[in-house]
Every structure is written in structure tokens, then in C-alpha cells.
Design a protein around this motif. Structure first.
Motif, PDB file in Angstrom:
ATOM      1  N   GLY A  68       0.667  -1.662   0.083  1.00 28.57           N
ATOM      2  CA  GLY A  68      -0.126   0.041  -0.135  1.00 28.57           C
ATOM      3  C   GLY A  68       0.809   1.475  -0.016  1.00 28.57           C
TER       4      GLY A  68
ATOM      5  N   PHE B 232      -4.162  -0.753  -2.512  1.00 30.20           N
ATOM      6  CA  PHE B 232      -3.944  -1.993  -2.244  1.00 30.20           C
ATOM      7  C   PHE B 232      -3.487  -3.035  -2.824  1.00 30.20           C
ATOM      8  CE2 PHE B 232      -7.719  -2.121   0.774  1.00 30.20           C
ATOM      9  CZ  PHE B 232      -6.816  -1.198   1.283  1.00 30.20           C
TER      10      PHE B 232
ATOM     11  N   ARG C  99      -2.495  -3.135   4.731  1.00 30.34           N
ATOM     12  CA  ARG C  99      -3.723  -3.967   3.109  1.00 30.34           C
ATOM     13  C   ARG C  99      -3.838  -4.890   4.088  1.00 30.34           C
ATOM     14  NH1 ARG C  99      -1.934  -8.670   0.987  1.00 30.34           N
ATOM     15  NH2 ARG C  99      -3.304  -9.107  -0.783  1.00 30.34           N
TER      16      ARG C  99
END
Length: 360
Positions: free
Chosen positions: A101, A106, A160
Motif C-alpha cells: 500500500g 492495495f 493492506r
């Protein structure tokens, strides 16, 4: 602590087990000193080796490898494949940035396991998934690589998973496996590019040494499964969820469960290698993977390397730290992808490897 038995199928298969990867990533615009989601496609002829350079609908750019039997070959091939993006026709010096990230999207590394020519049957995939399941917190701790979120440095190792895992990597109970694409593991049916596989989705996008360290761990587990070895670690689902979240928060500094006992990530690695020493002994493990193992013993992974570098730059340059970080990352990644060692990569980031980042 009660445990849930792993499910088995009889595997009478001498065909090699292979592992391929899909690596999503951000883009460094080196000439501008920016980190972005600009889509880049290398100016390269279609590969005969099976690698592909694709567009991902979420993050932007994705590299897809061929399936590998050998981790050393995987490290060399993935590094060379990512370096091809530097030849993108986009103006300026561009490079892939494999992190989980950075701004508000993501990026992950997805692993696909199967037998070389025929993949895995659904029953085999379910059995292998059960065998791997309780090691997932350890794999998360090794591969956590998103300490930056919305361009801010955080104390967490995998933003993430903490922020998007409930949507994109939904936890599964051991013994459960389906084709839901957004489960942390799923049965991935065959398509025109590959046979059916077991897909693992929990790992952040990462640099090749960490991708190949996870590949090494998965190969050891898959070989032990194929050899009919009894699982070396089993967890209740409650303990699994607890340590999964702990691994996402603290990465290589996490406290994990080995059966009923808390252990460090380094201790977990030692216990795993000791339990499956026969399987580990058959692998040709690259020196950069060995260096990752050593860093894990010191409670460090690539999330820590990025955080230490970012904090140093923020202290020195204030709000302009991100631009300086882009230039430093571009230099470090170019060094690594051109065949440099993990030590060279750390030195290009300005980290004292011998002091294990303590001077960062």
C-alpha cells in the motif's frame, strides 16, 4: 488449547510441485520523484517463458510469472522480469514499486501452487489448503510490506491486511475451500494460461527476496504434505485469527502461536525448518533468502526497512520526505533488480545492514 485436525487425501504423485506468482505494484516516476499508480507496460517482446505483463483493475500494473520448481531460478527470473518495466515507453525513468500500500489502494502478491502439468484436483487443493492454513500468520509476518498508508508512515506492518483484508483476503476456517476469489485461499480453476491451482492471497506486494522466501516456505510445506508428514503446528480458529491480526500489525516482531506456546517469528522459523529438515534440505535456497531468514531472527522484514528509511527522510526533509523516498527507492530497486544483493539494496536505502537498521 484444542486443535482441529488437518484433512488429508492420499497423494501418490511424483510430479514436481510448482509455484507461480502474481505481483501487483505501484510505479515510481523517477524523473519526477513521485510514487503513483501509473500503468506501465514494458517495451518487450512477448516472453516464451510464460511470464506476462498485465493491467490490474485495482492497482494498475501486475507482473505474472511462470510456475517455478526451483526458488533460485524464481529469484533470478522475477527480478529480471520486474526490471523489464524500466523499458516502458512512458517518458522518464520508471520502475515498479512492490509494496502492499502507499496511497489508498492495495497491492498483493498471490501464490499459485499445483502439480507441474496437471495442477491440483479440488480435493487435493482442499487438503493442501488445510495443511498450509495454520502457518498463514507466519507467512503474513514474513511478507508484511505496507507500513505507509495514504502517504503517511504508520506503526503497522501490513496496512493492506488490516484495512482491506476483510474484503479482499477474507479469512477461511481450516477445512473450508471454495472458488471465492476474495478469500485468503481459494481453489483457482484452470484457464488458458494455467492448470487448476491453490491460490494464497494474504501476502503484500514485495521485492523478489521476500517473494521467494514465501515461495521457499510454501515449497517446504507442500513437499511435507505430499510426503504425508504429520502437521507440525495446529491452531484453534480463535488462536489463528488472533495471531493473523498480530502478524499484520507487527510483522516480523509479532508473537505467534506454536501449538500452545507463544514464540517469536525467528523461533517459529527455526521450529518449522527443524520439523521439516528433510524437505528443506532438498531445496537450493538462494543467499538472499538466507539473509531474509537472518533478518527475521532480528525481528526485521521489508516493512521495517521501508519504515526506517521513511522516518529518517521525514526527520530530515519534513513534508518533502516522499519525493526523497521515491528517488532513494528507485536507486535501491534498480540495484536489486539488476542482480544486486539484499545487502546492496539496504545500503542504497541508507540502512546499516551490519547494525540491523539500528542506525536508521
Amino acid at each position: 488449547m484444542e486443535t482441529k485436525s488437518t484433512y488429508y487425501v492420499l497423494v501418490e504423485e511424483e510430479e514436481p510441485i510448482t509455484i507461480g506468482v502474481e505481483i501487483e505494484f505501484y510505479t515510481i516516476l523517477g524523473s519526477e520523484g513521485k510514487i503513483s499508480r501509473r500503468v506501465i507496460i514494458p517495451d518487450a517482446k512477448p516472453s516464451k517463458t510464460g511470464e506476462r505483463f498485465t493491467v490490474d483493475k485495482s492497482i494498475g500494473t501486475e507482473y505474472v510469472s511462470k510456475p517455478f520448481e526451483n526458488v533460485r531460478e524464481a529469484l533470478q527470473t522475477i527480478s529480471a522480469g520486474l526490471m523489464k518495466y524500466a523499458d516502458s515507453p512512458i517518458a522518464g525513468n520508471v520502475l515498479p514499486l512492490p509494496v502492499g500500500g502507499w496511497n489508498d489502494r492495495f497491492a498483493g502478491t498471490h501464490f499459485h501452487l499445483g502439480f507441474k502439468d496437471r495442477g491440483l484436483s479440488r480435493e487435493e487443493a482442499g487438503s493442501l489448503a488445510s495443511y498450509i492454513h495454520d502457518h498463514i500468520p507466519f507467512i503474513i509476518a514474513v511478507s508484511a510490506n505496507s507500513p505507509v498508508w495514504r502517504r503517511r508512515i504508520t506503526p503497522y506492518s501490513s496496512n493492506r491486511l488490516l484495512r482491506g483484508g476483510g474484503k479482499y483476503c477474507i479469512p477461511v476456517a481450516k477445512g473450508e475451500l471454495n472458488q471465492n476469489h476474495y478469500r485468503e485461499m481459494n481453489f483457482n480453476p484452470e484457464n488458458k494460461h494455467k492448470p487448476s491451482t491453490l491460490e494464497l492471497r494474504v501476502c503484500d506486494s514485495n521485492i523478489p527476496p521476500y517473494v521467494c522466501t514465501v515461495m521457499t516456505i510454501l515449497r517446504i510445506l507442500a513437499l511435507a504434505w505430499r510426503n504425508g508428514r504429520y502437521p507440525c503446528n495446529e491452531l484453534t480458529h480463535e488462536a489463528y485469527l488472533e495471531t493473523r491480526a498480530e502478524a499484520a500489525r507487527r510483522g516480523a516482531a509479532a508473537r505467534l502461536y506454536w501449538k500452545e506456546n507463544h514464540v517469536t517469528v525467528g523461533e517459529y522459523l527455526t521450529l518449522l525448518l527443524d520439523s521439516y529438515c528433510e524437505e528443506a534440505g532438498t531445496l537450493d535456497i538462494p543467499k538472499d533468502v538466507v539473509e531474509v531468514f537472518n533478518l527475521l531472527e532480528a525481528k526485521l522484514n521489508n516493512a521495517e526497512a521501508l519504515r526506517h528509511t521513511a522516518v529518517k527522510l521525514q526527520r530530515r526533509f519534513g513534508e518533502n520526505w516522499e519525493g526523497k523516498m521515491a528517488f532513494k527507492l528507485a536507486s535501491a530497486l534498480k540495484t536489486l533488480l539488476k542482480g544486486g544483493s539484499l545487502r546492496d539494496y539496504h545500503e542504497a536505502l541508507g540502512l546499516g545492514v551490519s547494525s540491523r537498521f539500528k542506525n536508521a
